[in-house]
Design an enzyme around this catalytic site. Structure first.
Site, mmCIF file in Angstrom:
data_model
loop_
_atom_site.group_PDB
_atom_site.id
_atom_site.type_symbol
_atom_site.label_atom_id
_atom_site.label_comp_id
_atom_site.label_asym_id
_atom_site.label_seq_id
_atom_site.Cartn_x
_atom_site.Cartn_y
_atom_site.Cartn_z
ATOM 1 N N THR A 40 27.525 -37.440 99.883
ATOM 2 C CA THR A 40 28.523 -38.298 99.268
ATOM 3 C C THR A 40 28.045 -39.731 99.203
ATOM 4 O O THR A 40 27.173 -40.149 99.964
ATOM 5 C CB THR A 40 29.854 -38.210 100.029
ATOM 6 O OG1 THR A 40 30.759 -39.109 99.446
ATOM 7 C CG2 THR A 40 29.670 -38.546 101.492
ATOM 8 N N PHE A 97 31.131 -51.245 86.577
ATOM 9 C CA PHE A 97 30.789 -50.554 87.818
ATOM 10 C C PHE A 97 29.559 -49.681 87.598
ATOM 11 O O PHE A 97 29.395 -49.070 86.552
ATOM 12 C CB PHE A 97 31.971 -49.676 88.234
ATOM 13 C CG PHE A 97 31.722 -48.896 89.478
ATOM 14 C CD1 PHE A 97 31.928 -49.470 90.723
ATOM 15 C CD2 PHE A 97 31.247 -47.594 89.409
ATOM 16 C CE1 PHE A 97 31.685 -48.748 91.875
ATOM 17 C CE2 PHE A 97 30.993 -46.878 90.562
ATOM 18 C CZ PHE A 97 31.224 -47.464 91.789
ATOM 19 N N THR A 124 33.904 -36.320 96.911
ATOM 20 C CA THR A 124 35.034 -36.748 96.101
ATOM 21 C C THR A 124 35.178 -35.849 94.881
ATOM 22 O O THR A 124 34.243 -35.665 94.117
ATOM 23 C CB THR A 124 34.818 -38.187 95.622
ATOM 24 O OG1 THR A 124 34.393 -38.920 96.747
ATOM 25 C CG2 THR A 124 36.076 -38.753 95.052
ATOM 26 N N ASP A 151 29.409 -32.120 96.892
ATOM 27 C CA ASP A 151 29.847 -33.487 96.729
ATOM 28 C C ASP A 151 31.170 -33.598 97.483
ATOM 29 O O ASP A 151 31.799 -32.589 97.795
ATOM 30 C CB ASP A 151 30.036 -33.719 95.224
ATOM 31 C CG ASP A 151 30.558 -35.089 94.946
ATOM 32 O OD1 ASP A 151 30.103 -36.022 95.616
ATOM 33 O OD2 ASP A 151 31.411 -35.220 94.060
ATOM 34 N N ARG A 189 39.862 -43.954 101.464
ATOM 35 C CA ARG A 189 38.813 -44.626 100.706
ATOM 36 C C ARG A 189 39.137 -46.099 100.638
ATOM 37 O O ARG A 189 40.218 -46.482 100.210
ATOM 38 C CB ARG A 189 38.746 -44.076 99.283
ATOM 39 C CG ARG A 189 38.251 -42.674 99.205
ATOM 40 C CD ARG A 189 38.632 -42.069 97.897
ATOM 41 N NE ARG A 189 37.857 -42.630 96.798
ATOM 42 C CZ ARG A 189 36.675 -42.159 96.428
ATOM 43 N NH1 ARG A 189 36.155 -41.154 97.086
ATOM 44 N NH2 ARG A 189 36.027 -42.673 95.418
#
Lengths: 1114, 370
Positions: free
Chosen positions: A660, A526, A388, A386, A580
């Site tokens: 990702t 979210f 992050t 991954d 980001r």
């Protein structure tokens, strides 16, 4: 309040379990039968039980003790271990079940024990207490009906989560009020997902129609979580008690992963089983051929009993076959399973003990959740990581924001002190205007409002406002997403401080030190599919506003106005720098629109089925027609030594894939920074952008051509250009999607795999969590069946962690889900290097040697018995005494190999870390492939032939002693056995490259033990035995000179081939590992004054550095 | 199975806040110990088997093994051994008639004799063996057919022998002592050796029948029931083995120390041989004086009381006369094996030397440490 009122919907009485947690497997009564049943379900144990029973039933060469005792030993040890573990569980259960709980009964709080709670009870929980079962929050001591909870012990997230009371019962304050509640709760069947709950509460007030309210995960307090910052709460035992609580459901074990080593071990076992059966068949057939003449079958000196004579020939043959099976059954050693299991279990402690994998910051070291896969760590070919939180720190820092193309950079951080609000905004492109001013205000407010951050108050400060007014931040933000914290903190530095959420009003301190209040109406949470979140607020002026922030790809398509071009350019620029980015947009809602949105949401929320899906639909309808405000950029720094780790993995021959959800540009920048892509890497793109221009088919074929051409050209030169592939989620699903015509789909897959095989690094961006698992599955199923490893830190990585052969979780900031579902958990990405290159490597060579050696030593053990049958008329006469047969695997040869498999280090830790190339030496299960297995087996057979015929020729018609007396068959067997034990132990000594004092102790100790045991065993007339065949046999043998000479000779001859093979291989074509050993050896010699001592028996030099001697003395 | 259980233990055992907020004390306790064992840093010797290191060892082994081998070979060759097959399978042999007319029931024993000439004198003590071929003393049914408790003088075992002795356990309702197939098939030929001197007179060679069994067997493992007082009484109520002519207490009536279960011929027979072709020590011919050889060269006469049938299972009977050295009887195998292994090591040493020099320069990785 517990029973539904008459006339309500049909109520199906359901049996609810009590609130007893039972994690234990056995009770006192069923332990023995249940444990035995469990143990004999293992095929190996069953096999030995079968042998034991055969020995009991028919007349077999060896007494039932020989297989009964080891089996009993194994079963007892396992049973004691499992019993002890179960006892611990019982104890833990007891303390859990008996912890006090407060129940409201008849208007009073009554203290009772946790396990006495029933579904429907109303429970009071005080601050810092743990919830005794899954509860629906009815009311809280906080006026807004919320309470804070930490779920550390459930999922490891230390942040405080807010839970909400049911609005209708929120106002209850006293026990009496709570007790008067009359309601029914409907909910789904218990399921283990901690973050999902769907239910409905109907509250009856007098004769009115009941009021139905939706219940979600935000109303459900989970067993095991702890109440924080709230004096007390009341809650009903919702549905789930005891074993139905989500905590208990989550204890259920995951599916078992099996390592490649275990698979080859089972294959070898089958081979040995075939050898065993064929040996028995051959001997049975030969026996009957040989016995054809009655003088051989029954010579005058050796008659059968009457019973035996009357038996049918078929039964006799079957008995003989079984007897041969029993005689040779030791070739499949019962102790191997025990040893392997012990090795794995004990060996895994070295990972948890490793100081280098301990993280001071986190206060934790590596964690082993399953020890079955230790050796798989040394076999990894593909690493899926991954980005992050795994490659990067997940420690976000707000860098800049841009509103309509104007860039704002907070300077506050530069000089380490917080500047006054006004001066902290640096406007690069300042041209104030009304329109712009308005957007700026909206943008900052959007970021201050559109989040789920909580304010954590410092305990000592009574009022949060006061602290902030004085400019001293005495509160900090907590959130499950570090991005949000970074944004809110960034806003604070830019002058807009989010104060708190109070009574559904969010308070913001703006640049002019005024407090603005917005009523929070809805939060559209979210999720990783939508990749955005929104809030609907009502400003003090009565406007309804929808603020949304999310990934650019999810925002831009929904934007209708705003300076899209400028923002887009800035976003792309930031992404290239590895930042980001998030886009922020808003929408003004009319009253009617708001009502409609409310309607959609509440409808979806009330649904009992498909709630997720309906909510998503509702969100989709509401989140549209945005006005773009701007974008933010947050930096996520690379983890310490991430680049070094990736480089090492590359050198070790592993292919590293980054999966990702991030944007391609950001992800690519991270990849460059972490040296996944180097400057020389030729990047192949397989993205939506390209497939829009050309068809997927063409792109794939073109890329394939490029890769193949390059490889055929550079096939001769060493410096093969390496490729990096970038693929995005959309294209990936197109590649994997079955085509309509049915022919193309497998082709695409194959071509894609072909391309991937030739790329050293692959970056998959814009991945949904499930797609990550899909990729892992795709690679796993490709024709080489490579071993895959997935590493990640977040909940979105769990699917791939579970899918991969080895799943590694990082104990990161995004909670513990990944770590909990993984096989191994480590604090940082950099620890992966030691985990694979050192621990994985060691575990692999250790277990490989363990498996091969076990088969080898049992071939050596049993093959002479097989040969002996040719000289004893195929009568199943055992060569060795019962005691030797029994103890060979349990005690004479068990400890050295167990110790070897725990502490062997063929190369030092430093060398392994310095030279990742060594990992390639053991790739593809190289030490357990068929040729190696064949070599060991042949060596075993050869040694067995040497033992047997050596002894045979020595015994052939001659006497051994100087007094002319003769030896019998037991001396013959003992001679063979002595040579066997010494050879087999010394063979291991030859393979040992790391001689610690424990090795010396165990190897020489077990040989000494053999000698002492034999002396003792033959030393006295054992009163409980009905035969004394070993009496003085060993001593008589040792008193004869030729016996000594022949033992030494036979040991030499049996070890010689292996030594020669080793030396020749090392000289002719040394492996990288062997070269490293030699280098290390020279280095040691040069560095310190070395002491050589030649031990001729072992034909090797030992180096003792003074350093080591000193350490030993200390 | 193991790991999953201990991880759950951790989880429900202490649900304490394992998080970054934990105090420094919690951090300390979780930190692994820095001990050499736990960190896998135990001091160790790290030998490697390279051509360079193994080379000297090979030469040394060669140098040690070859002389030992030569010594063993010479010793073995100095041992004198003479073997006579007296089975009587061949029609020309003197025991042919005895072998053919054999029956278990005959009361009179058949006697035959064999003449042979020793070319060389046997200097030191001479050991006289009988050898049997194709006789499976190591057959499982046979090996286990005995009762060690009975042989050890146990009263209850005497009257009630072990089941393993079947079908040689009882006879006419009485327990057999000694029971079992081994005892039943006791070798019962009598061998006498005569030296025929120059005048043609036969001089009996004195054969010592003591010292042929293991000391421990004779004194510990085998014991007569009820001590050595009156064996006839001790064995009362037992039957003799079916194939025996006389009961066990009459094996050697002349010497109470050699009678019953502790009869040395019996003990020797009871130690089952490892292979179907075997020899057992029968008698010892002691050296009388230092000047005359034990068995001077010349003509000898072997008198055999032929009781033991072997032709039915294609067996052979032999008498072996052999001297003995410190390393036992004649066995060239050990010496040859030592010489072979020694020279092989030497040869391998040379090969390794070549390889070592050839590859060493190429790899520049290993050199001779000396």
């Amino acid at each position: 309040h517990k029973e539904p009122p008459p006339g309500a919907e049909a109520y199906i009485p359901q049996r609810f379990p009590d609130n007893r947690i039972v994690s234990s497997k056995y009770t006192f009564w069923n332990f023995i039968p249940k444990n035995l049943f469990e143990q004999f379900r293992r095929i190996a144990n069953f096999y030995f039980l079968g042998i034991f029973l055969v020995q009991l039933i028919i007349d077999t060469p060896t007494s039932p003790v020989t297989s009964g005792l080891p089996l009993f030993f194994v079963i007892t040890v396992t049973a004691i271990k499992q019993g002890y573990e179960d006892w611990l569980r019982h104890k833990a259960d007891c303390s859990l079940n008996e912890c006090p709980a407060d129940v409201v009964q008849r208007g009073k709080v009554v203290r009772t024990q946790s396990h006495k709670l029933r579904v429907g009870d109303i429970v009071m929980v005080r601050e810092d207490e743990t919830f005794p079962c899954d509860l629906i929050l009815l009311s809280s001591s906080r006026p807004d009906g919320t309470c804070y909870v930490t779920t550390t012990s459930l999922d490891g997230e230390s942040s405080h989560k807010t839970y909400y009371a049911v609005p209708d019962t929120m106002a209850f304050r006293t026990e009496r009020e709570v007790d008067s509640l009359h309601a029914t709760i409907e909910c789904e069947q218990p399921q283990p997902d901690l973050y999902k709950f769907v239910g409905r509460i109907s509250i009856y007030r007098g004769r009115e129609e009941p009021v139905a309210r939706p219940l979600g995960a935000e109303n459900l307090l989970l067993r095991g979580a702890t109440l924080k910052n709230t004096q007390h709460i009341y809650g009903t035992v919702a549905v789930y008690t005891g074993m139905e609580t989500k905590m208990a459901l989550n204890y259920q074990s995951k599916s078992q992963k099996r390592s490649a080593v275990e698979k080859s071990m089972n294959a070898f076992l089958i081979v040995y089983l075939c050898i065993l059966i064929s040996k028995a068949v051959i001997n049975t057939v030969l026996k009957y051929a040989w016995q054809w003449s009655p003088d051989r079958d029954e010579p005058w000196y050796n008659h059968r009993t009457e019973n035996e004579r009357q038996r049918h020939v078929v039964i006799r043959a079957l008995t003989d076959f079984l007897a041969f099976m029993v005689l040779f059954n030791y070739i499949i050693p019962v102790s191997m399973y025990v040893t392997v299991e012990m090795q794995k279990f004990l060996g895994s402690y070295f990972i948890t003990w490793d100081e280098e994998m301990f993280d001071e910051e986190l206060g934790e070291g590596a964690q082993v959740n399953t020890s079955d896969l230790n050796e798989e760590l040394g076999q990894v070919e593909y690493v899926f990581t991954d980005k992050t939180g795994t490659l990067t720190e997940n420690n976000m820092e707000f860098i800049e924001c841009c509103v309509d193309g104007n860039v704002y950079i907070p300077h506050a951080i530069c000089n380490g002190q917080i500047l006054s609000a006004a001066s902290s905004i640096d406007m690069i492109d300042s041209s104030p205007g009304g329109y712009r001013r308005e957007h700026e205000d909206l943008f900052f407010r959007a970021l201050c409002l559109c989040h789920t951050v909580q304010v954590k108050e410092e305990v000592t400060v009574d009022g949060i406002k006061r602290g902030l007014h004085q400019g001293r931040p005495t509160s900090f933000y907590i959130s499950s997403s570090p991005d949000e914290v970074a944004l809110v903190e960034g806003m604070k530095r830019l002058g807009y401080t989010y104060l708190r959420l109070k009574d559904n009003y969010m308070e913001i301190l703006n640049k002019d030190d005024e407090i603005e209040r917005f009523e929070l109406l809805h939060v559209l949470n979210f999720d990783s599919v939508r990749r955005r979140m929104s809030v609907i607020v009502k400003s003090s002026s009565g406007e309804y506003l929808l603020f949304c922030k999310g990934a650019d790809s999810s925002i831009f398509p929904r934007v209708v106005s705003g300076k899209v071009e400028q923002v887009k350019a800035r976003v792309e620029q930031n992404a290239v720098e590895g930042l980001r980015t998030l886009c922020v947009a808003y929408r003004r809602l009319l009253e009617s629109e708001y009502e409609e949105a409310c309607h959609h949401l509440s409808e979806a929320k009330l649904a009992l089925q498909d709630r997720e899906h309906r909510l998503a639909q509702a969100y989709d309808i509401i989140e549209r027609d945005f006005v773009l405000l701007g974008a933010t950029a947050v930096e996520d720094r690379l983890q310490e030594k991430a680049a070094d780790t990736i480089e090492s993995l590359h050198k070790a021959g592993m292919k590293v894939w980054v999966l990702t959800g991030d944007k391609m540009e950001t992800a690519a920048a991270t990849c460059y920074a972490s040296k996944l892509f180097r400057r020389s890497t030729q990047i192949l793109e397989l993205t939506k952008k390209r497939t829009e221009e050309q068809s997927l088919h063409d792109v794939l074929f073109e890329l394939n051509r490029t890769v193949l051409r390059q490889c055929s050209i550079s096939g001769l030169s060493i410096d093969c250009l390496d490729f990096g592939l970038i693929i995005d989620g959309a294209t990936l699903s197109a590649v994997l999607k079955p085509n309509q015509d049915g022919t193309g789909h497998s082709n695409y897959r194959e071509i894609f795999l072909e391309i991937c095989r030739n790329c050293s690094a692959v970056l998959c961006c814009r991945m949904a969590p499930l797609q990550k698992a899909q990729i892992v599955k795709l690679i796993k199923a490709s024709k080489e069946h490579p071993i895959t490893l997935a590493i990640g830190d977040g909940a979105n990585d769990v699917s791939m962690i579970l899918e991969a052969h080895v799943g590694i979780g990082i104990m990161g900031k995004e909670g513990r889900q990944a770590a909990r579902n993984s096989d191994y958990a480590i604090p940082k990405f950099k620890h992966l290097k030691k985990m694979l290159l050192v621990h994985g490597h060691y575990y692999y060579i250790r277990i490989a040697e363990l498996v091969q050696y076990f088969f080898y030593k049992n071939v050596c053990f049993i093959f002479p018995q097989f040969l002996y049958q040719f000289f004893c008329g195929f009568s199943q006469q055992p060569l060795y005494d019962t005691a030797y047969l029994t103890l060979y695997n349990i005690s004479f040869t068990s400890l050295p190999i167990l110790l070897y498999s725990l502490v062997e280090q063929h190369v030092t830790v430093e060398t392994l870390k310095r030279e990742p190339v060594l990992y390639r030496d053991i790739a593809k299960n190289s030490l357990l492939r068929w040729p190696v297995f064949l070599y060991w087996t042949c060596l075993g057979v050869l040694d067995a032939v040497i033992f047997f015929f050596g002894a045979y020729f020595l015994f052939d018609n001659t006497t051994f002693t100087s007094n002319g007396q003769m030896f019998g068959n037991w001396t013959f067997g003992t001679l063979v056995f002595t040579v066997l034990v010494f050879t087999v132990t010394l063979k291991l000594a030859l393979d040992t490259h790391h001689w610690t004092w424990i090795n010396h102790f165990v190897i020489w100790g077990s040989l000494l033990f053999y000698v002492i045991f034999s002396l003792l065993w033959g030393g006295i007339i054992w009163p409980f035995l009905n035969y004394q065949r070993m009496y003085y046999v060993f001593m008589q043998m040792l008193s004869s000179g030729p016996a000594w000479l022949s033992i030494i000779l036979l040991i030499m001859i049996s070890l010689l081939p292996d030594v020669v093979k080793k030396v020749l291989c090392r000289a002719m074509c040394p492996t990288a590992t062997e070269r490293a050993q030699v280098r290390h050896w020279h280095q040691l010699r040069n560095e310190t004054e070395a002491l050589y001592c030649l031990v001729p028996n072992f034909r090797m030099f030992f180096i003792v550095t003074y350093d080591n001697v000193n350490k030993l003395l200390c | 199975m193991m790991a999953s259980s201990y991880s759950t233990k951790e989880e429900d055992g202490h649900p304490s806040g394992a998080s970054s907020h934990g105090g420094p004390g919690a951090v300390k306790s979780k930190k692994p110990d820095n001990t050499a064992f736990k960190q896998q840093r135990l001091p160790a010797w790290q030998p490697i088997l390279t051509a360079g290191t193994v080379l000297p060892a090979f030469f040394v082994i060669g140098l040690i093994f070859i002389p030992i081998g030569i010594g063993l070979y010479v010793t073995s060759n100095n041992i004198k051994e003479y073997e006579i097959d007296y089975t009587g399978a061949d029609i020309n042999s003197s025991c042919y008639s005895c072998a053919k007319s054999y029956s278990w029931n005959s009361t009179t024993s058949c006697v035959c004799s064999v003449e042979f000439i020793l070319e060389q004198p046997f200097e030191s003590n001479v050991f006289m063996y009988y050898g049997l071929s194709n006789f499976y003393q190591n057959h499982r049914r046979y090996v286990k057919s005995r009762d060690d408790s009975q042989l050890n003088g146990d009263q209850s075992a005497l009257m009630n022998p072990s089941k393993e002795c079947e079908p040689y356990r009882t006879s006419d309702g009485k327990p057999i002592a000694p029971c079992g197939a081994i005892a039943n098939s006791l070798f019962n030929d009598t061998l006498e050796l005569y030296y025929v001197d120059s005048n043609g007179t036969r001089n009996a060679v004195p054969l010592v029948k003591k010292g042929i069994a293991w000391y421990t067997d004779k004194h510990v493992k085998f014991r007569n029931p009820g001590g050595n007082n009156n064996l006839t009484v001790a064995f009362q109520g037992t039957a003799k083995p079916v194939n025996w002519a006389k009961p066990v207490y009459e094996l050697d009536p002349s010497d109470p120390d050699n009678n019953g279960f502790i009869n040395e011929d019996f003990i020797v027979w009871m130690r089952t041989a490892a292979l179907p072709t075997f020899r057992k020590l029968y008698r010892i011919i002691q050296k009388k004086s230092s000047t005359t050889p034990t068995l001077p060269s010349g003509k000898y006469f072997l008198n055999i009381t032929y009781n033991y049938p072997v032709l039915s299972f294609d067996g052979r009977k032999r008498v072996i006369l052999s001297t003995i050295s410190w390393m036992g009887g004649k066995n060239p195998f050990l010496g040859i094996a030592y010489i072979t292994v020694g020279s092989m090591c030497f040869f391998l040493g040379v090969v390794l030397l070549i390889i070592h020099h050839k590859y060493d320069t190429r790899n520049s990785s290993a050199d001779i440490p000396n």
